[in-house]
Write a protein that holds these residues in place. Structure first.
Motif, mmCIF file in Angstrom:
data_model
loop_
_atom_site.group_PDB
_atom_site.id
_atom_site.type_symbol
_atom_site.label_atom_id
_atom_site.label_comp_id
_atom_site.label_asym_id
_atom_site.label_seq_id
_atom_site.Cartn_x
_atom_site.Cartn_y
_atom_site.Cartn_z
ATOM 1 N N ASP A 1 0.786 -1.390 -0.564
ATOM 2 C CA ASP A 1 -0.483 -0.171 0.013
ATOM 3 C C ASP A 1 0.534 1.480 0.300
ATOM 4 N N GLN A 2 1.771 1.185 0.935
ATOM 5 C CA GLN A 2 2.931 2.409 1.289
ATOM 6 C C GLN A 2 4.537 2.033 1.046
ATOM 7 N N GLU A 3 4.817 3.250 1.548
ATOM 8 C CA GLU A 3 6.355 3.520 2.015
ATOM 9 C C GLU A 3 6.387 4.417 3.174
ATOM 10 N N PHE A 4 6.883 3.752 3.937
ATOM 11 C CA PHE A 4 7.205 3.813 5.762
ATOM 12 C C PHE A 4 8.358 4.484 5.566
ATOM 13 N N ASP A 5 8.205 5.586 6.310
ATOM 14 C CA ASP A 5 10.113 6.363 6.221
ATOM 15 C C ASP A 5 10.233 5.561 7.661
ATOM 16 N N PHE A 6 9.592 5.618 8.328
ATOM 17 C CA PHE A 6 9.842 5.164 10.060
ATOM 18 C C PHE A 6 9.242 3.386 10.014
ATOM 19 N N VAL A 7 9.862 1.909 10.675
ATOM 20 C CA VAL A 7 9.422 1.329 11.150
ATOM 21 C C VAL A 7 10.025 1.027 12.695
ATOM 22 N N ILE A 8 8.760 0.689 12.827
ATOM 23 C CA ILE A 8 8.562 0.059 15.189
ATOM 24 C C ILE A 8 8.191 -1.053 14.447
ATOM 25 N N ILE A 9 9.451 -1.851 15.911
ATOM 26 C CA ILE A 9 9.439 -3.620 15.802
ATOM 27 C C ILE A 9 9.409 -3.398 17.240
ATOM 28 N N THR A 10 8.385 -3.903 17.792
ATOM 29 C CA THR A 10 7.743 -4.473 19.100
ATOM 30 C C THR A 10 7.508 -5.492 19.653
ATOM 31 N N THR A 11 7.735 -6.762 18.496
ATOM 32 C CA THR A 11 7.590 -7.961 18.939
ATOM 33 C C THR A 11 8.387 -8.044 20.183
ATOM 34 N N LYS A 12 8.436 -9.311 19.756
ATOM 35 C CA LYS A 12 9.207 -10.103 21.185
ATOM 36 C C LYS A 12 10.749 -10.470 20.454
ATOM 37 N N ASN A 13 11.625 -10.346 20.849
ATOM 38 C CA ASN A 13 12.779 -10.482 20.317
ATOM 39 C C ASN A 13 13.188 -11.426 19.994
ATOM 40 N N ILE A 14 13.103 -12.926 19.705
ATOM 41 C CA ILE A 14 14.019 -14.252 19.573
ATOM 42 C C ILE A 14 14.232 -15.021 18.550
ATOM 43 N N PRO A 15 15.584 -14.440 17.875
ATOM 44 C CA PRO A 15 16.414 -14.434 16.801
ATOM 45 C C PRO A 15 16.109 -15.974 16.429
ATOM 46 N N ASP A 16 16.327 -16.712 17.769
ATOM 47 C CA ASP A 16 16.907 -18.106 17.705
ATOM 48 C C ASP A 16 15.345 -18.536 16.630
ATOM 49 N N VAL A 17 14.106 -17.614 16.607
ATOM 50 C CA VAL A 17 12.831 -19.186 15.930
ATOM 51 C C VAL A 17 12.527 -18.133 14.595
ATOM 52 N N VAL A 18 12.691 -16.959 15.343
ATOM 53 C CA VAL A 18 12.384 -15.546 13.780
ATOM 54 C C VAL A 18 13.477 -14.536 14.232
ATOM 55 N N LYS A 19 13.802 -13.574 12.832
ATOM 56 C CA LYS A 19 14.301 -12.950 13.008
ATOM 57 C C LYS A 19 13.779 -11.783 12.617
ATOM 58 N N SER A 20 14.140 -10.387 13.441
ATOM 59 C CA SER A 20 13.047 -9.455 13.234
ATOM 60 C C SER A 20 13.495 -8.793 11.571
ATOM 61 N N GLU A 21 14.734 -9.095 11.813
ATOM 62 C CA GLU A 21 14.993 -7.996 10.519
ATOM 63 C C GLU A 21 14.805 -8.901 9.391
ATOM 64 N N ASP A 22 14.129 -10.226 8.992
ATOM 65 C CA ASP A 22 13.588 -10.898 7.915
ATOM 66 C C ASP A 22 12.413 -10.629 8.654
ATOM 67 N N VAL A 23 11.357 -9.979 9.756
ATOM 68 C CA VAL A 23 10.161 -9.936 9.268
ATOM 69 C C VAL A 23 10.143 -8.981 8.516
ATOM 70 N N ALA A 24 10.539 -7.901 8.937
ATOM 71 C CA ALA A 24 10.129 -6.149 8.853
ATOM 72 C C ALA A 24 10.885 -6.099 7.071
ATOM 73 N N GLU A 25 11.784 -7.265 6.639
ATOM 74 C CA GLU A 25 11.775 -6.920 5.273
ATOM 75 C C GLU A 25 11.024 -5.960 4.463
ATOM 76 N N PRO A 26 10.108 -6.987 3.982
ATOM 77 C CA PRO A 26 8.549 -5.733 3.400
ATOM 78 C C PRO A 26 8.953 -4.545 3.457
ATOM 79 N N ALA A 27 9.007 -3.987 4.309
ATOM 80 C CA ALA A 27 8.348 -2.533 4.054
ATOM 81 C C ALA A 27 9.661 -1.512 4.722
ATOM 82 N N ILE A 28 10.938 -1.954 4.762
ATOM 83 C CA ILE A 28 11.730 -1.340 4.740
ATOM 84 C C ILE A 28 12.195 -1.288 3.594
ATOM 85 N N THR A 29 12.319 0.366 2.604
ATOM 86 C CA THR A 29 13.030 1.221 2.008
ATOM 87 C C THR A 29 14.663 1.285 2.310
ATOM 88 N N PRO A 30 15.238 0.242 1.054
ATOM 89 C CA PRO A 30 16.439 0.410 1.329
ATOM 90 C C PRO A 30 17.357 2.363 1.348
#
Length: 303
Positions: free
Chosen positions: A74-103
């Motif tokens: 739908d849109q491009e974001f200026d800020f992506v805030i991540i407030t999930t539990k941080n459990i990189p051994d199960v799911v990596k936050s940097e991968d979850v957020a990837e679709p919404a992050i414009t390099p």
């Protein structure tokens, strides 16, 4: 001045109150990703009982999405805030957020527990600014009902990215404070990210862990003598690691943490996750700390 476009991922007790604070400020368009209760929240919103914002019914931000990918369509974001539990051994936050992050454009804001969280983000997004939010709040989500018992207090810093000039990173952190802070919460810029992260570890690495291991709340940990025999020695080890890492923490923080255990029979989040059978934030709270201790050759037998 146009509004900032913000996406928040993780609408638990903390994340929903953060979204509420952003909406109350009015300086941004706020979108959220709701995975578990999407249909319920999309139709009915949240019930929020908050010490900051009062009692709200059918509360919704500007946009609600079931996935990050749907939001990114739908849109491009200026800020992506991540407030999930941080459990990189199960799911990596940097991968979850990837679709919404414009390099090179999107600022990533990690309002999560733990230590040394930015390494994977800076490796994956070397030209994006990554901010730290250290949150001190009491808030829980039970089936779409948010109960916030302690004021939203958050210290905002930036994780130093060697690829971006420091004044640019500092300015972006202060910009985020401007869109998040309001007359109800307590959001401030704090320049030393390592200091604020080590300070919170004095509780999280020593009380969250002990309560999770024993199955006992903080008040009973103290009554049983475990606070004196295990948690307090572990607190001194956190301070020792911090000092070796260039951060001088006062032992007053230990006294403050011990006194906080007098406030009742509180179950830290890690114990709650154990009771529910959920994965726990072990790696980011304790594992990353022990990695740094090993790198700095600091003995941490209790931890």
């Amino acid at each position: 001045m146009s509004k900032a476009n913000v996406l928040l991922i993780g609408t638990g007790g903390v994340g929903t109150v953060v979204a509420c604070g952003l909406v109350h400020n009015g300086s941004s368009t706020v979108s959220v990703v709701v995975r578990r209760d999407y249909e319920k929240v999309k139709n009915d919103g949240w019930t929020i009982n908050s010490v900051d914002y009062g009692n709200l019914t059918n509360w919704k931000p500007d946009h609600i999405y079931p996935t990050v990918a749907d939001a990114a369509k739908d849109q491009e974001f200026d800020f992506v805030i991540i407030t999930t539990k941080n459990i990189p051994d199960v799911v990596k936050s940097e991968d979850v957020a990837e679709p919404a992050i414009t390099p090179g454009k999107t600022t990533i804001v990690l309002i999560q527990n733990g230590f040394d969280l930015a390494r994977p983000f800076i490796a994956k997004y070397p030209n994006n600014i990554c901010l730290s939010g250290v949150s001190h709040i009491g808030s829980h989500n039970h089936g779409g009902v948010i109960t916030q018992s302690l004021q939203d207090k958050c210290l905002i810093s930036y994780f130093e990215n060697p690829n971006i000039e420091k004044p640019v990173q500092e300015a972006k952190a202060k910009e985020f404070v401007q869109i998040y802070s309001n007359d109800k919460n307590n959001v401030t810029y704090f320049p030393d990210v390592k200091y604020s992260r080590y300070e919170k570890l004095i509780y999280n690495a020593t009380m969250n862990t002990v309560c999770a291991l024993t199955g006992v709340d903080s008040g009973r940990v103290k009554l049983a003598g475990v606070l004196d025999s295990i948690s307090i020695p572990a607190m001194y080890e956190v301070i020792k690691v911090a000092k070796a890492d260039g951060v001088d923490l006062s032992t007053d923080f230990i006294d403050f943490t011990v006194k906080s255990c007098d406030s009742g029979f509180y179950k830290p989040s890690m114990l709650v996750d154990v009771e529910k059978g959920n994965p726990i934030e072990l790696e980011v709270i304790l594992g990353n700390l022990l990695t740094v201790a090993k790198e700095l050759k600091v003995e941490t037998p209790t931890l």
